[in-house]
Design an enzyme around this catalytic site. Structure first.
Site, PDB file in Angstrom:
ATOM      1  CD1 TRP A 100      61.901 -65.467  -7.006  1.00  0.00           C
ATOM      2  CD2 TRP A 100      61.370 -66.707  -5.212  1.00  0.00           C
ATOM      3  NE1 TRP A 100      62.222 -66.782  -7.272  1.00  0.00           N
ATOM      4  CE2 TRP A 100      61.908 -67.553  -6.203  1.00  0.00           C
ATOM      5  CE3 TRP A 100      60.955 -67.259  -4.000  1.00  0.00           C
ATOM      6  CZ2 TRP A 100      62.052 -68.937  -6.015  1.00  0.00           C
ATOM      7  CZ3 TRP A 100      61.092 -68.630  -3.811  1.00  0.00           C
ATOM      8  CH2 TRP A 100      61.634 -69.454  -4.804  1.00  0.00           C
ATOM      9  CG  ASP A 166      65.286 -62.300  -2.165  1.00  0.00           C
ATOM     10  OD1 ASP A 166      66.444 -62.693  -2.449  1.00  0.00           O
ATOM     11  OD2 ASP A 166      64.270 -63.005  -2.307  1.00  0.00           O
ATOM     12  CE  LYS A 190      68.054 -68.676  -7.552  1.00  0.00           C
ATOM     13  NZ  LYS A 190      67.003 -68.242  -6.663  1.00  0.00           N
TER      14      LYS A 190
HETATM   15  C1  PLP Z   1      65.918 -68.473  -5.885  1.00  0.00           C
HETATM   16  C2  PLP Z   1      65.288 -67.343  -5.148  1.00  0.00           C
HETATM   17  C3  PLP Z   1      64.711 -67.501  -3.877  1.00  0.00           C
HETATM   18  C4  PLP Z   1      64.598 -68.849  -3.202  1.00  0.00           C
HETATM   19  O1  PLP Z   1      65.809 -69.258  -2.732  1.00  0.00           O
HETATM   20  P1  PLP Z   1      65.960 -70.615  -1.879  1.00  0.00           P
HETATM   21  O2  PLP Z   1      67.405 -70.531  -1.532  1.00  0.00           O
HETATM   22  O3  PLP Z   1      65.614 -71.731  -2.781  1.00  0.00           O
HETATM   23  O4  PLP Z   1      65.074 -70.520  -0.707  1.00  0.00           O
HETATM   24  C5  PLP Z   1      64.208 -66.382  -3.246  1.00  0.00           C
HETATM   25  N1  PLP Z   1      64.271 -65.175  -3.809  1.00  0.00           N
HETATM   26  C6  PLP Z   1      64.787 -64.971  -5.041  1.00  0.00           C
HETATM   27  C7  PLP Z   1      64.835 -63.600  -5.620  1.00  0.00           C
HETATM   28  C8  PLP Z   1      65.319 -66.058  -5.740  1.00  0.00           C
HETATM   29  O5  PLP Z   1      65.838 -65.863  -6.955  1.00  0.00           O
END
Ligand code: PLP
Length: 356
Positions: A100, A166, A190
């Site tokens: 990511w 993030d 999540k």
């Molecule tokens: C799931 C995830 C993403 C992607 O998220 P989307 O909402 O599908 O764009 C980005 N960064 C991390 C750390 C993730 O776990």
């Protein structure tokens, strides 16, 4: 037999919250009218937005000098909105902790130069970075929890530039000190609610109107609904955040997540068949990659687990193996059940236990 999903995202939501949504789906403001059909400009939807924001502010102790934005496009759209909105010198630093973070830096390269910083791993397996490497950049980007690799930062040194985080897979799952960050962003699917919603917590002084298309400019979204948001997802998220508050807040969630992950890690450590892919303090509380060491056997375990009601235990395609995601809504019994099923598989497969 209960069914559990260990999916990395969209993840589990609390059963009682989904039942509540189901029960009220056709009676939002008026009998027979659903939240899905209700105007985002209505007073009753404004109550949802206000309550959602108030709950998040209480849960994360977000001070007034931060704005909370609810956008679409997932965490992925933030990979470009961040450099677009925060660039001044057009140079950014990214700590490379996995898939990511790499995706985030690839998008940032469209807007400037990216300095790649490698994480530091200490003797106890803690994860950090060298702050002196962060120089002459607009910001430093970190992925707080690496959903795919199953690692997390255990220490974030001070830097002279804003830290952008993030937090897609650990927001509300463990304590995050908001004031250490310029921006925290997360896809909702999540730990917050259904997919289609992204939360951005941003220090107000970082919001400077740039010559950007309107939706992509953070300034468009501050303290207002700029366009039609994901109304159903926001409604559900508000109910999930109420549930988190009722459970005792982020502290209680973190305690539960430590217990759940500890139960799984300690089984993996002493197992003759399974082993964890990460060791030491940087282990994630929410995403646990593991393996039997054999691709075919990993697949047979997945099938064995499905037959016992445990779903989505396959590892990410870039890592392989197996992975269990234990987000907030995964009850303690879900982690215990996983251990029981792994133990049963072990008993059938462990050669050291078989008669020769
Ligand atoms: C799931 C995830 C993403 C992607 O998220 P989307 O909402 O599908 O764009 C980005 N960064 C991390 C750390 C993730 O776990």
């Amino acid at each position: 037999m209960s069914t559990y999903t260990y999916s990395a995202g969209p993840g589990m939501l609390p059963k009682e919250v989904m039942q509540e949504i189901q029960q009220h789906l056709l009676t939002f403001e008026y009998d027979g009218i659903s939240i899905i059909e209700t105007s985002h400009r209505s007073e009753s939807f404004q109550h949802v937005v206000d309550s959602l924001e108030a709950r998040l502010r209480r849960l994360m102790h977000i001070p007034e000098n931060y704005a909370v934005l609810w956008l679409q496009g997932g965490a992925t759209l933030q990979f470009s909105m961040i450099p677009m909105n925060l660039r001044n010198q057009n140079r950014f630093a990214y700590v490379d902790t996995g898939v990511w973070s790499k995706k985030a830096m690839e998008d940032a390269k469209h807007f400037g130069q990216v300095d790649v910083i490698h994480p530091l791993i200490d003797e106890a397996g803690g994860m950090s970075f060298e702050p002196s490497l962060v120089q002459d950049v607009d910001y430093l980007h970190v992925t707080l929890n690496n959903t795919i690799e199953g690692t997390r930062f255990t220490n974030l040194p001070e830097t002279t530039v804003p830290i952008i985080a993030d937090a897609s897979s650990n927001i509300l799952a463990e304590h995050i000190d908001v004031e250490r960050f310029g921006v925290i962003y997360a896809g909702a699917q999540k730990n917050i609610g259904p997919a289609g919603l992204t939360v951005i917590i941003i220090r107000r002084d970082l919001i400077q109107s740039k010559e950007l298309p309107s939706y992509l400019d953070y300034a468009s979204h501050v303290d207002t609904l700029f366009n039609t948001p994901s109304t159903l997802s926001m409604y559900a998220a508000e109910r999930v955040l109420k549930w988190v508050e009722d459970q005792g807040g982020v502290e209680a969630m973190e305690r539960l997540n430590r217990e759940k992950s500890e139960a799984v890690y300690s089984f993996l450590e002493q197992s003759n068949v399974f082993s964890p892919l990460v060791s030491g303090e940087r282990r994630s509380l929410t995403n646990i990659p593991f393996t039997t060491g054999d691709h075919g056997r990993d697949l047979s375990f997945q099938q064995f687990a499905i037959e016992r009601g445990l779903l989505e235990l396959g590892g990410h395609r870039s890592v392989g193996g197996l992975r269990a995601s234990l987000y907030n809504a995964m009850p303690r019994e879900g982690a215990e059940r996983l251990v029981d099923v792994m133990r049963a598989f072990e008993e059938e497969n462990d050669v050291s236990h078989q008669n020769i």
